[in-house]
Design an enzyme around this catalytic site. Structure first.
Site, PDB file in Angstrom:
ATOM      1  N   SER A   1       0.817  -1.216   0.000  1.00 56.39           N
ATOM      2  CA  SER A   1       0.000   0.000   0.000  1.00 56.39           C
ATOM      3  C   SER A   1       0.850   1.266   0.000  1.00 56.39           C
ATOM      4  CB  SER A   1      -0.944   0.015   1.208  1.00 56.39           C
ATOM      5  OG  SER A   1      -0.210  -0.105   2.417  1.00 56.39           O
ATOM      6  N   HIS A   2       1.978   1.261   0.693  1.00 55.35           N
ATOM      7  CA  HIS A   2       2.858   2.427   0.775  1.00 55.35           C
ATOM      8  C   HIS A   2       4.272   1.992   0.443  1.00 55.35           C
ATOM      9  CE1 HIS A   2      -0.599   3.507   3.200  1.00 55.35           C
ATOM     10  NE2 HIS A   2      -0.217   4.758   3.252  1.00 55.35           N
ATOM     11  N   ASN A   3       4.966   2.801  -0.325  1.00 54.06           N
ATOM     12  CA  ASN A   3       6.337   2.467  -0.703  1.00 54.06           C
ATOM     13  C   ASN A   3       7.096   3.769  -0.917  1.00 54.06           C
ATOM     14  OD1 ASN A   3       8.645   1.143  -1.464  1.00 54.06           O
ATOM     15  ND2 ASN A   3       7.822   0.290  -3.362  1.00 54.06           N
TER      16      ASN A   3
ATOM     17  N   PHE B   1       8.454  -0.096   2.734  1.00 57.23           N
ATOM     18  CA  PHE B   1       7.100  -0.321   2.220  1.00 57.23           C
ATOM     19  C   PHE B   1       6.303  -1.155   3.216  1.00 57.23           C
ATOM     20  CE2 PHE B   1       9.505  -3.977   0.689  1.00 57.23           C
ATOM     21  CZ  PHE B   1       8.625  -5.042   0.754  1.00 57.23           C
ATOM     22  N   THR B   2       4.982  -1.086   3.086  1.00 55.66           N
ATOM     23  CA  THR B   2       4.088  -1.891   3.914  1.00 55.66           C
ATOM     24  C   THR B   2       3.465  -2.978   3.043  1.00 55.66           C
ATOM     25  OG1 THR B   2       2.269  -0.333   3.542  1.00 55.66           O
ATOM     26  CG2 THR B   2       3.572  -0.058   5.552  1.00 55.66           C
TER      27      THR B   2
END
Length: 333
Positions: free
Chosen positions: A92-94, A105-106
């Site tokens: 989702s996040h990077n 990242f997640t």
């Protein structure tokens, strides 16, 4: 952006009404007609300030396994590695961050998946020199709320976070998963948006609103709110501020750090010989200078606990930022 738009954005983030006519309810708080509220929301979407309005669910309570993952990547291969990782729907996040560990990242995987196997496969790439899995050991605070009306440098500490479920959870049903799939999408910009979502899910509007209230009481739903694009909203800098805290003081430190309104996320995560920081705080601000001033205030508050070591990792490049689609039929294991 005018004063009314700023007030509206705060309400959309903090107090979105779960009612049949939410724009009308917001208008009553702003002394605006329903049509004007809708027009302003559409304009904020068009300007890129609002990313999405929808249900924000708790990943772990839904049965997903997730973690923050830090990589040290050869600089010449950073973009290539980030692009490959982004292809996984559970990422989702990077971000590229200022540190020897330069890619963060997640990753979230659905129930029944082997997280470590997925993470190992995902990070087995040319140029990746080191991998550190950093799952949440303890959650002290979560919830991005960008204050559009006040200067973040001068906000006082809040009460310790207390958004706790009020009802024991029950197992999720097939209908729950259908409603999750529907409500995690963007809210329609019509007078009765929940009626439209309810029709998609083959339930009544009243049933849908009651279900959202139940999910929130059980902790599955964290909140129903607008998510803003930070930079478009004026918050141009974000720092992942990390702290080295003694194990016997971590709970107290988490409560103290999480009470700062500028902190959107506050977690305890594991340490490694090359990563000694176990308390993570995310701060969003209108400048790097503001981030540093907030960092100094948090450091001062943590100093009585013997906290003296910290590291600030600022975002250099955003590779990906989007919501995980829960129970999507195309989700990868």
């Amino acid at each position: 952006m005018n004063t009314t738009s700023r007030k509206l954005l705060n309400l959309l983030q903090w107090a979105f009404p779960l009612s049949g006519r939410p724009w009308k309810t917001l208008g009553e708080k702003l002394d605006l007609p329903e049509s004007e509220v809708l027009a302003q929301v559409r304009a904020l979407y068009d300007d890129g300030v609002i990313r999405q309005i929808g249900a924000i669910f708790d990943t772990r309570r839904l049965g997903y396994t997730s973690a923050l993952i830090a990589l040290r990547v050869e600089a010449s291969r950073l973009d290539e590695v980030a692009c490959a990782i982004n292809r996984h729907p559970g990422v989702s996040h990077n971000y590229q961050r200022e540190h020897d560990f330069n890619l963060w990242f997640t990753l979230a995987v659905p129930p029944g998946s082997d997280f470590e196997t997925v993470a190992e496969r995902l990070t087995d790439l040319p140029g990746v020199e080191r991998v550190r899995l950093l799952p949440t050991l303890r959650l002290f605070k979560i919830g991005v709320r960008l204050d559009m009306e006040r200067d973040e440098k001068h906000l006082d500490r809040d009460q310790a976070p207390s958004d706790l479920p009020t009802r024991p959870p029950r197992p999720l049903t097939l209908q729950d998963k259908t409603l999750i799939r529907v409500t995690q999408e963007d809210l329609p910009l019509v007078e009765e948006p929940f009626a439209q979502l309810a029709e998609q899910a083959a339930v009544t509007q009243e049933q849908l609103l009651a279900w959202l209230a139940e999910m929130q009481a059980m902790g599955y739903l964290r909140r129903f709110a607008a998510i803003l694009r930070h930079r478009k909203a004026g918050f141009t800098d974000n720092g992942m501020l990390t702290w080295c805290v003694r194990e016997d003081r971590i709970e107290e430190a988490g409560r103290i750090a999480g009470a700062f309104p500028q902190v959107s996320h506050c977690y305890q995560r594991p340490t490694y010989p090359d990563w000694p920081y176990n308390l993570f705080t995310m701060v969003h601000a209108r400048s790097r200078e503001n981030c540093e001033r907030i960092r100094e205030r948090i450091a001062e508050a943590l100093r009585p606990l013997g906290v003296s070591r910290s590291a600030a990792l600022y975002t250099l490049k955003e590779y990906k930022k989007e919501r995980v689609k829960y129970f999507a039929e195309t989700a990868e294991a």
